[in-house]
Design a protein around this motif. Structure first.
Motif, PDB file in Angstrom:
ATOM      1  N   GLU A  85       4.430 -16.836  41.303  1.00  0.00           N
ATOM      2  CA  GLU A  85       3.190 -16.469  41.989  1.00  0.00           C
ATOM      3  C   GLU A  85       3.477 -15.852  43.346  1.00  0.00           C
ATOM      4  O   GLU A  85       2.859 -14.879  43.751  1.00  0.00           O
ATOM      5  CB  GLU A  85       2.275 -17.694  42.167  1.00  0.00           C
ATOM      6  CG  GLU A  85       1.580 -18.157  40.918  1.00  0.00           C
ATOM      7  CD  GLU A  85       2.352 -19.249  40.181  1.00  0.00           C
ATOM      8  OE1 GLU A  85       3.572 -19.406  40.436  1.00  0.00           O
ATOM      9  OE2 GLU A  85       1.748 -19.909  39.321  1.00  0.00           O
TER      10      GLU A  85
ATOM     11  N   ASN B 116      -6.858 -15.762  45.361  1.00  0.00           N
ATOM     12  CA  ASN B 116      -6.675 -16.578  44.162  1.00  0.00           C
ATOM     13  C   ASN B 116      -5.754 -15.841  43.198  1.00  0.00           C
ATOM     14  O   ASN B 116      -5.815 -14.622  43.096  1.00  0.00           O
ATOM     15  CB  ASN B 116      -8.021 -16.856  43.489  1.00  0.00           C
ATOM     16  CG  ASN B 116      -7.982 -18.069  42.596  1.00  0.00           C
ATOM     17  OD1 ASN B 116      -6.921 -18.546  42.207  1.00  0.00           O
ATOM     18  ND2 ASN B 116      -9.154 -18.576  42.263  1.00  0.00           N
TER      19      ASN B 116
ATOM     20  N   ASN C 175      -4.037 -16.400  39.143  1.00  0.00           N
ATOM     21  CA  ASN C 175      -3.909 -17.190  37.917  1.00  0.00           C
ATOM     22  C   ASN C 175      -2.785 -16.570  37.100  1.00  0.00           C
ATOM     23  O   ASN C 175      -2.996 -15.632  36.344  1.00  0.00           O
ATOM     24  CB  ASN C 175      -5.218 -17.200  37.135  1.00  0.00           C
ATOM     25  CG  ASN C 175      -5.092 -17.960  35.826  1.00  0.00           C
ATOM     26  OD1 ASN C 175      -4.138 -18.699  35.612  1.00  0.00           O
ATOM     27  ND2 ASN C 175      -6.050 -17.763  34.949  1.00  0.00           N
TER      28      ASN C 175
ATOM     29  N   CYS D  63      -1.086 -11.817  34.739  1.00  0.00           N
ATOM     30  CA  CYS D  63      -1.852 -12.697  35.624  1.00  0.00           C
ATOM     31  C   CYS D  63      -3.152 -12.012  36.028  1.00  0.00           C
ATOM     32  O   CYS D  63      -3.385 -10.838  35.730  1.00  0.00           O
ATOM     33  CB  CYS D  63      -1.033 -13.054  36.865  1.00  0.00           C
ATOM     34  SG  CYS D  63      -0.829 -11.703  38.040  1.00  0.00           S
TER      35      CYS D  63
ATOM     36  N   PRO E 245     -12.640 -18.300  34.289  1.00  0.00           N
ATOM     37  CA  PRO E 245     -11.516 -19.206  34.552  1.00  0.00           C
ATOM     38  C   PRO E 245     -10.970 -19.806  33.254  1.00  0.00           C
ATOM     39  O   PRO E 245     -11.648 -19.793  32.226  1.00  0.00           O
ATOM     40  CB  PRO E 245     -12.112 -20.279  35.451  1.00  0.00           C
ATOM     41  CG  PRO E 245     -13.573 -20.134  35.364  1.00  0.00           C
ATOM     42  CD  PRO E 245     -13.873 -18.767  34.870  1.00  0.00           C
ATOM     43  N   PRO E 246      -9.749 -20.326  33.287  1.00  0.00           N
ATOM     44  CA  PRO E 246      -9.145 -20.901  32.085  1.00  0.00           C
ATOM     45  C   PRO E 246      -9.995 -22.021  31.491  1.00  0.00           C
ATOM     46  O   PRO E 246     -10.724 -22.706  32.200  1.00  0.00           O
ATOM     47  CB  PRO E 246      -7.812 -21.455  32.575  1.00  0.00           C
ATOM     48  CG  PRO E 246      -7.585 -20.867  33.906  1.00  0.00           C
ATOM     49  CD  PRO E 246      -8.891 -20.415  34.441  1.00  0.00           C
TER      50      PRO E 246
ATOM     51  N   THR F  85      -7.774 -28.150  42.027  1.00  0.00           N
ATOM     52  CA  THR F  85      -7.493 -26.899  41.318  1.00  0.00           C
ATOM     53  C   THR F  85      -8.712 -26.445  40.529  1.00  0.00           C
ATOM     54  O   THR F  85      -9.044 -25.257  40.505  1.00  0.00           O
ATOM     55  CB  THR F  85      -6.289 -27.076  40.374  1.00  0.00           C
ATOM     56  OG1 THR F  85      -5.190 -27.592  41.122  1.00  0.00           O
ATOM     57  CG2 THR F  85      -5.895 -25.764  39.736  1.00  0.00           C
TER      58      THR F  85
ATOM     59  N   TYR G 224     -10.747 -22.907  40.913  1.00  0.00           N
ATOM     60  CA  TYR G 224     -11.006 -21.991  39.802  1.00  0.00           C
ATOM     61  C   TYR G 224     -12.492 -21.657  39.705  1.00  0.00           C
ATOM     62  O   TYR G 224     -12.870 -20.525  39.459  1.00  0.00           O
ATOM     63  CB  TYR G 224     -10.552 -22.597  38.479  1.00  0.00           C
ATOM     64  CG  TYR G 224      -9.101 -22.372  38.143  1.00  0.00           C
ATOM     65  CD1 TYR G 224      -8.433 -21.227  38.563  1.00  0.00           C
ATOM     66  CD2 TYR G 224      -8.402 -23.290  37.392  1.00  0.00           C
ATOM     67  CE1 TYR G 224      -7.110 -21.016  38.253  1.00  0.00           C
ATOM     68  CE2 TYR G 224      -7.069 -23.091  37.076  1.00  0.00           C
ATOM     69  CZ  TYR G 224      -6.432 -21.944  37.510  1.00  0.00           C
ATOM     70  OH  TYR G 224      -5.126 -21.741  37.192  1.00  0.00           O
TER      71      TYR G 224
END
Length: 181
Positions: free
Chosen positions: A47, A62, A64, A78, A115-116, A126, A130
């Motif tokens: 990252e 941010n 991901n 990402c 978001p995931p 976290t 997100y």
């Protein structure tokens, strides 16, 4: 469509836009999103490495980095969120198609980032990041505060200097009168 063909098409769009600046930009349809999609980078990048490359076009709030759920290794793509949406245009135009460690990057806008889904495995902080993002929240001022900041206008500065210069001249004049008496 083949990812490399898509990357080349984005580059062609940018070239056409440079030749015809009066036309409406193709980036305008993404003006409500500060997210970009980045793919094709080496699996060894972390990252921090990605942030170092992409932060030259704006503040990243941010990231991901998609990882394999079993091994934890990067999958080579990402999603990044910039603080300012205009940074996404710069990143897409300037970083799409560049090579990093012999791998060609694909950089494109994301219209609607989601978001995931594996939220049950995430800790509370976290998960909050997100859902809300980590961009600075706008500060709301109380209603008693003035709505517009009071600006110092050049005319006001001249008037203040004139007032100060008059008062200092008067003091000097008084001193001369007192010394002559």
């Amino acid at each position: 469509m083949n990812p490399l063909t898509n990357m080349r098409n984005v580059l062609k769009l940018s070239e056409l836009e440079l030749k015809n600046p009066s036309a409406k930009s193709w980036h305008d349809m993404y003006r409500d999103s500060a997210w970009i999609f980045v793919a094709g980078f080496p699996y060894t990048l972390s990252e921090g490495d990605i942030i170092c490359v992409f932060s030259q076009y704006g503040e990243i709030v941010n990231i991901n980095l998609v990882r394999d759920s079993k091994t934890g290794k990067s999958k080579g793509f990402c999603f990044l969120c910039y603080e300012d949406q205009r940074s996404t245009v710069l990143a897409v135009d300037n970083l799409n198609g560049i090579k990093i460690i012999d791998r060609t990057l694909r950089v494109d806008h994301v219209a609607d980032y989601k978001p995931p889904k594996d939220n049950d495995k995430l800790d509370e902080e976290t998960l909050r990041l997100y859902m809300e993002g980590c961009a600075p929240q706008p500060v709301t001022k109380p209603s008693s505060a003035p709505t517009e900041p009071e600006l110092i206008k050049p005319n006001n500065i001249k008037q203040e200097k004139t007032k100060r210069s008059k008062s200092s001249k008067e003091k000097k004049h008084k001193k001369r009168r007192n010394s002559s008496d």
